[in-house]
Scaffold this motif. Structure first.
Motif, PDB file in Angstrom:
ATOM      1  N   GLN A   7      19.668  10.744  19.186  1.00  4.30           N
ATOM      2  CA  GLN A   7      18.857  11.702  19.434  1.00  4.30           C
ATOM      3  C   GLN A   7      19.377  12.816  20.573  1.00  4.30           C
ATOM      4  OE1 GLN A   7      14.645  10.877  19.978  1.00  4.30           O
ATOM      5  NE2 GLN A   7      14.444  12.093  21.894  1.00  4.30           N
ATOM      6  N   ASP A  58       9.895  18.992  21.508  1.00  2.36           N
ATOM      7  CA  ASP A  58       9.903  17.915  20.629  1.00  2.36           C
ATOM      8  C   ASP A  58       8.780  17.924  19.551  1.00  2.36           C
ATOM      9  OD1 ASP A  58      12.146  16.909  22.032  1.00  2.36           O
ATOM     10  OD2 ASP A  58      11.094  15.157  22.727  1.00  2.36           O
ATOM     11  N   ASN A  68      16.931   2.326  12.672  1.00  2.00           N
ATOM     12  CA  ASN A  68      17.397   3.414  13.229  1.00  2.00           C
ATOM     13  C   ASN A  68      18.876   3.126  13.890  1.00  2.00           C
ATOM     14  OD1 ASN A  68      17.476   6.094  13.565  1.00  2.00           O
ATOM     15  ND2 ASN A  68      16.073   6.066  15.423  1.00  2.00           N
ATOM     16  N   TRP A 125      18.201   6.170  19.561  1.00  2.00           N
ATOM     17  CA  TRP A 125      18.000   6.816  20.619  1.00  2.00           C
ATOM     18  C   TRP A 125      19.101   7.766  21.175  1.00  2.00           C
ATOM     19  CZ3 TRP A 125      14.432   8.340  24.263  1.00  2.00           C
ATOM     20  CH2 TRP A 125      14.893   8.610  25.548  1.00  2.00           C
ATOM     21  N   LYS A 133      20.048  15.800  10.668  1.00  3.18           N
ATOM     22  CA  LYS A 133      20.885  14.964  11.625  1.00  3.18           C
ATOM     23  C   LYS A 133      22.398  15.025  10.992  1.00  3.18           C
ATOM     24  CE  LYS A 133      17.330  12.120  13.493  1.00  3.18           C
ATOM     25  NZ  LYS A 133      16.720  10.627  13.560  1.00  3.18           N
ATOM     26  N   LYS A 170      20.832  16.636  20.516  1.00  2.00           N
ATOM     27  CA  LYS A 170      20.500  17.654  21.691  1.00  2.00           C
ATOM     28  C   LYS A 170      21.490  18.360  22.175  1.00  2.00           C
ATOM     29  CE  LYS A 170      15.639  16.469  22.157  1.00  2.00           C
ATOM     30  NZ  LYS A 170      14.558  15.803  23.370  1.00  2.00           N
TER      31      LYS A 170
END
Length: 243
Positions: free
Chosen positions: A48, A68, A27, A45, A9, A52
């Motif tokens: 993420q 995923d 997180n 969230w 990431k 993408k």
């Protein structure tokens, strides 16, 4: 596999987004540009979704396929079936009325906000699934539109939103901003992945029926959400995949 490149990431995100080790379990990430609008913390969230959507910045291929980590293939699958001539599959279920729950409606409101579309516009389509395909060239256009609308880097803009679905943003952009020029064809009846999104674990009988249904209907893959807290060992899961 020499054709496989694994990126972290941190390798994808800009330098001004930092992981906070002390908040690893929660997180949460630190937005060093958060002083502009008081958005210092970013939920995992949202990170993420941003990763993408950033795919066009670190992948050169035109066709992007998202799978995923909680997806498992149960039948042979030809990746080239996702392309017809020069058109790429877009998962889009066309509804005439709204099937959205509250979070689904918020995702669409965020998409309209980012894309500069009137809030009163109703987009009933559903775009969320697994084994989703995008076009890199469209993503680059998406970045430019967001930056034009907000006069700010597109990732900075996304860090300010509360509810975001990457598939909804791209889907509405491709369907209602680009339209026929998006280079996609609709084929929501092409069965690829049977998905279980619920947070409630399935019972053993429900789990067996889930796999039997997926196999009987010739789905190529199954997805059981990691959030379902399924108490299932790797060996048990593998036995279901081949049963």
């Amino acid at each position: 596999d020499t054709n496989t490149i694994i990126l972290t990431k941190e390798a994808i995100l800009p330098q001004w987004i930092k992981r906070i080790p002390v908040y690893d379990k929660k997180n949460l990430w630190l937005n060093l540009k958060g002083y502009k609008n008081n958005t210092w913390l970013i939920r995992g969230w949202l990170i993420q979704q941003i990763i993408k959507l950033a795919a066009a910045q670190y992948v050169n291929e035109e066709v992007l396929v998202f799978v995923d980590s909680d997806v498992a293939f149960i039948n042979d699958f030809d990746i080239f079936s996702l392309v017809q001539q020069d058109q790429v599959r877009l998962f889009r279920v066309n509804h005439q009325t709204s099937y959205d729950d509250e979070i689904g409606q918020r995702w669409k409101n965020t998409a309209k906000h980012l894309l500069g579309l009137p809030l009163e516009n109703q987009y009933y389509d559903f775009y969320v699934s697994q084994i989703v395909t995008w076009r890199r060239s469209n993503l680059l256009k998406l970045y430019r539109l967001i930056e034009k609308n907000f006069q700010q880097n597109w990732i900075e803009v996304l860090c300010t939103v509360k509810d975001l679905s990457e598939y909804v943003v791209y889907g509405i952009f491709a369907s209602y901003v680009l339209g026929e020029s998006a280079g996609h064809y609709d084929n929501h009846l092409q069965k690829i992945c049977e998905c279980y999104w619920e947070t409630k674990p399935m019972s053993p009988d429900e789990l067996t029926a889930f796999f039997q249904t997926a196999d009987a209907e010739d789905y190529k893959a199954v997805m059981i959400s990691a959030k379902s807290s399924m108490d299932l060992s790797i060996a048990e899961f593998e036995s279901l995949l081949v049963s």
